[in-house]
Design a protein around this motif. Structure first.
Motif, PDB file in Angstrom:
ATOM      1  N   MET A   1       0.855  -1.202   0.000  1.00 26.03           N
ATOM      2  CA  MET A   1       0.000   0.000   0.000  1.00 26.03           C
ATOM      3  C   MET A   1       0.884   1.243   0.000  1.00 26.03           C
ATOM      4  N   SER A   2       0.665   2.162  -0.919  1.00 28.33           N
ATOM      5  CA  SER A   2       1.480   3.369  -1.018  1.00 28.33           C
ATOM      6  C   SER A   2       1.167   4.315   0.127  1.00 28.33           C
ATOM      7  N   HIS A   3       2.175   5.056   0.538  1.00 26.08           N
ATOM      8  CA  HIS A   3       1.998   5.999   1.634  1.00 26.08           C
ATOM      9  C   HIS A   3       1.617   7.376   1.088  1.00 26.08           C
ATOM     10  N   PRO A   4       0.724   8.088   1.789  1.00 29.67           N
ATOM     11  CA  PRO A   4       0.315   9.406   1.319  1.00 29.67           C
ATOM     12  C   PRO A   4       1.464  10.396   1.337  1.00 29.67           C
ATOM     13  N   SER A   5       1.422  11.378   0.474  1.00 24.82           N
ATOM     14  CA  SER A   5       2.457  12.398   0.413  1.00 24.82           C
ATOM     15  C   SER A   5       2.387  13.296   1.645  1.00 24.82           C
ATOM     16  N   PRO A   6       3.468  14.008   1.958  1.00 24.56           N
ATOM     17  CA  PRO A   6       3.442  14.936   3.100  1.00 24.56           C
ATOM     18  C   PRO A   6       2.311  15.960   2.996  1.00 24.56           C
ATOM     19  N   LEU A   7       2.018  16.416   1.765  1.00 27.35           N
ATOM     20  CA  LEU A   7       0.934  17.389   1.595  1.00 27.35           C
ATOM     21  C   LEU A   7      -0.411  16.781   1.992  1.00 27.35           C
ATOM     22  N   LYS A   8      -0.654  15.541   1.559  1.00 19.52           N
ATOM     23  CA  LYS A   8      -1.908  14.888   1.917  1.00 19.52           C
ATOM     24  C   LYS A   8      -2.003  14.669   3.419  1.00 19.52           C
ATOM     25  N   GLU A   9      -0.886  14.335   4.029  1.00 21.25           N
ATOM     26  CA  GLU A   9      -0.879  14.159   5.477  1.00 21.25           C
ATOM     27  C   GLU A   9      -1.189  15.476   6.178  1.00 21.25           C
ATOM     28  N   TRP A  10      -0.645  16.577   5.670  1.00 18.24           N
ATOM     29  CA  TRP A  10      -0.927  17.890   6.255  1.00 18.24           C
ATOM     30  C   TRP A  10      -2.402  18.235   6.128  1.00 18.24           C
ATOM     31  N   VAL A  11      -2.977  17.959   4.961  1.00 20.31           N
ATOM     32  CA  VAL A  11      -4.401  18.239   4.744  1.00 20.31           C
ATOM     33  C   VAL A  11      -5.253  17.412   5.697  1.00 20.31           C
ATOM     34  N   ARG A  12      -4.901  16.148   5.853  1.00 20.86           N
ATOM     35  CA  ARG A  12      -5.647  15.289   6.785  1.00 20.86           C
ATOM     36  C   ARG A  12      -5.559  15.829   8.206  1.00 20.86           C
ATOM     37  N   ALA A  13      -4.375  16.246   8.610  1.00 25.19           N
ATOM     38  CA  ALA A  13      -4.202  16.785   9.959  1.00 25.19           C
ATOM     39  C   ALA A  13      -5.012  18.058  10.155  1.00 25.19           C
ATOM     40  N   ALA A  14      -5.034  18.904   9.126  1.00 22.12           N
ATOM     41  CA  ALA A  14      -5.791  20.158   9.217  1.00 22.12           C
ATOM     42  C   ALA A  14      -7.280  19.897   9.379  1.00 22.12           C
ATOM     43  N   LYS A  15      -7.765  18.859   8.699  1.00 19.10           N
ATOM     44  CA  LYS A  15      -9.189  18.541   8.766  1.00 19.10           C
ATOM     45  C   LYS A  15      -9.612  18.093  10.165  1.00 19.10           C
ATOM     46  N   VAL A 117     -13.031  -8.717  10.904  1.00 21.25           N
ATOM     47  CA  VAL A 117     -12.933  -9.043   9.489  1.00 21.25           C
ATOM     48  C   VAL A 117     -11.762  -8.308   8.860  1.00 21.25           C
ATOM     49  N   ASP A 118     -11.228  -8.875   7.783  1.00 18.39           N
ATOM     50  CA  ASP A 118     -10.210  -8.205   6.992  1.00 18.39           C
ATOM     51  C   ASP A 118     -10.871  -7.160   6.105  1.00 18.39           C
ATOM     52  N   VAL A 119     -10.162  -6.064   5.888  1.00 16.40           N
ATOM     53  CA  VAL A 119     -10.679  -4.959   5.068  1.00 16.40           C
ATOM     54  C   VAL A 119      -9.740  -4.746   3.887  1.00 16.40           C
ATOM     55  N   PHE A 120     -10.337  -4.630   2.691  1.00 12.32           N
ATOM     56  CA  PHE A 120      -9.584  -4.496   1.455  1.00 12.32           C
ATOM     57  C   PHE A 120      -9.853  -3.128   0.822  1.00 12.32           C
ATOM     58  N   ALA A 121      -8.861  -2.635   0.097  1.00 12.33           N
ATOM     59  CA  ALA A 121      -9.040  -1.395  -0.671  1.00 12.33           C
ATOM     60  C   ALA A 121      -9.753  -1.713  -1.977  1.00 12.33           C
ATOM     61  N   GLY A 122     -10.562  -0.769  -2.450  1.00 10.88           N
ATOM     62  CA  GLY A 122     -11.227  -0.936  -3.726  1.00 10.88           C
ATOM     63  C   GLY A 122     -10.282  -0.669  -4.884  1.00 10.88           C
ATOM     64  N   ALA A 136     -13.302 -11.090  -4.353  1.00 11.59           N
ATOM     65  CA  ALA A 136     -14.606 -11.626  -4.726  1.00 11.59           C
ATOM     66  C   ALA A 136     -15.477 -10.563  -5.381  1.00 11.59           C
ATOM     67  N   ALA A 137     -15.282  -9.307  -5.003  1.00 14.44           N
ATOM     68  CA  ALA A 137     -16.076  -8.223  -5.573  1.00 14.44           C
ATOM     69  C   ALA A 137     -15.319  -7.439  -6.643  1.00 14.44           C
ATOM     70  N   THR A 138     -14.035  -7.203  -6.420  1.00  9.20           N
ATOM     71  CA  THR A 138     -13.298  -6.315  -7.316  1.00  9.20           C
ATOM     72  C   THR A 138     -12.639  -7.044  -8.471  1.00  9.20           C
ATOM     73  N   GLY A 139     -12.435  -8.356  -8.330  1.00  9.89           N
ATOM     74  CA  GLY A 139     -11.732  -9.095  -9.364  1.00  9.89           C
ATOM     75  C   GLY A 139     -10.242  -8.879  -9.332  1.00  9.89           C
ATOM     76  N   GLN A 140      -9.755  -8.142  -8.351  1.00 10.11           N
ATOM     77  CA  GLN A 140      -8.335  -7.852  -8.243  1.00 10.11           C
ATOM     78  C   GLN A 140      -7.724  -8.650  -7.097  1.00 10.11           C
ATOM     79  N   THR A 141      -6.467  -8.963  -7.246  1.00 15.27           N
ATOM     80  CA  THR A 141      -5.774  -9.607  -6.150  1.00 15.27           C
ATOM     81  C   THR A 141      -5.203  -8.542  -5.231  1.00 15.27           C
ATOM     82  N   GLY A 142      -5.017  -8.898  -4.010  1.00 14.62           N
ATOM     83  CA  GLY A 142      -4.469  -7.938  -3.068  1.00 14.62           C
ATOM     84  C   GLY A 142      -4.673  -8.412  -1.654  1.00 14.62           C
ATOM     85  N   LYS A 143      -3.766  -8.012  -0.788  1.00 13.10           N
ATOM     86  CA  LYS A 143      -3.854  -8.398   0.602  1.00 13.10           C
ATOM     87  C   LYS A 143      -4.747  -7.413   1.355  1.00 13.10           C
TER      88      LYS A 143
END
Length: 248
Positions: A1-15, A117-122, A136-143
């Motif tokens: 899973m990719s990590h958010p950029s510093p800018l996105k982290e700042w925006v999240r913190a501001a919210k 339960v395990d949670v998956f990204a769309g 099962a829903a997305t047709g994509q593989t992923g942990k």
């Protein structure tokens, strides 16, 4: 899973800052979903009255929970379930004006077989696409990206509680939600608004039909059998059909 950029982290913190949360909730009116899903919005608006008791499964940012709480008024009650903790923080910020009539749970809703339960990204990594069915829903593989506490509605809601309407939008896991609310379907007889994402989720209608429900599209057309599913449908108890206000 990719990590958010510093800018996105700042925006999240501001919210998360109190003034931002206050302003967000002060002006939040669910308008984005009202525009995107006007027929669902209209159906819920018509069928939730003062004192209404509703459940929003897959509440996301809270647009439909907002509508339910607004329609139900001071004597109403809304249970809002959302599985992603970041989205739950946003949900609570959006709905603070109605916090006394909305109970928010950071939980997945499933069939009650397990309490976690395990949670998956769309496929697009959107906050609205987190799900418990994975490939099962997305047709994509992923942990799975993380795990979340889980419950069924039958386990969560006490026997005898009146429930007027349940909205389910859980990215392919609707059948599991329905499997875990058979007591509520038999006893409380709520209207059920269901978003269908695939054939497996449509097959979950068997829990509704065996409980004496009929399925309709949002304009009242009866849906039956293994016909191609529609994206949104409404399940109505046989004894409530004449009272149900479909979209005009």
């Amino acid at each position: 899973m990719s990590h958010p950029s510093p800018l996105k982290e700042w925006v999240r913190a501001a919210k998360r800052l109190a003034p931002i949360r206050y302003l967000r909730g002060l002006f939040f009116d669910g308008s984005t979903v009202k525009k995107a899903e006007p027929d669902v919005w209209s159906f819920i608006e018509r069928n939730v009255k003062g004192g209404g008791r509703c459940v929003d499964v897959g509440a996301n940012r809270g647009e439909f929970s907002f509508l339910m709480a607004k329609q139900a008024g001071d004597t109403g009650q809304v249970y809002a379930f959302e599985l992603h903790p970041e989205t739950v923080r946003l949900l609570k910020s959006n709905l603070w004006r109605y916090r006394h009539r909305i109970k928010t749970e950071n939980m997945a809703v499933s069939d009650g077989v397990t309490t976690r339960v395990d949670v998956f990204a769309g496929p697009t990594q959107s906050a609205a696409e987190w799900n418990i069915v994975g490939a099962a829903a997305t047709g994509q593989t992923g942990k799975p990206q993380f795990s979340a506490p889980a419950t069924s509605l039958d386990a969560y809601l006490p026997a005898g509680e009146r429930i007027d309407l349940i909205k389910i939008d859980v990215e392919g896991a609707g059948g599991q939600v329905l499997a875990g609310m058979t007591r509520i379907l038999r006893e409380a007889r709520p209207l059920v608004v269901l978003e269908i994402h695939d054939q497996a989720e449509w097959d979950g209608r068997s829990y509704l039909e065996s409980s004496g429900y009929a399925l309709h599209d949002l304009h009242g057309k009866r849906l039956a059998g293994p016909l191609p599913f529609v994206f949104h449908c409404v399940a109505v108890p046989s004894e409530r059909h004449a009272q149900c206000a479909f979209v005009a």
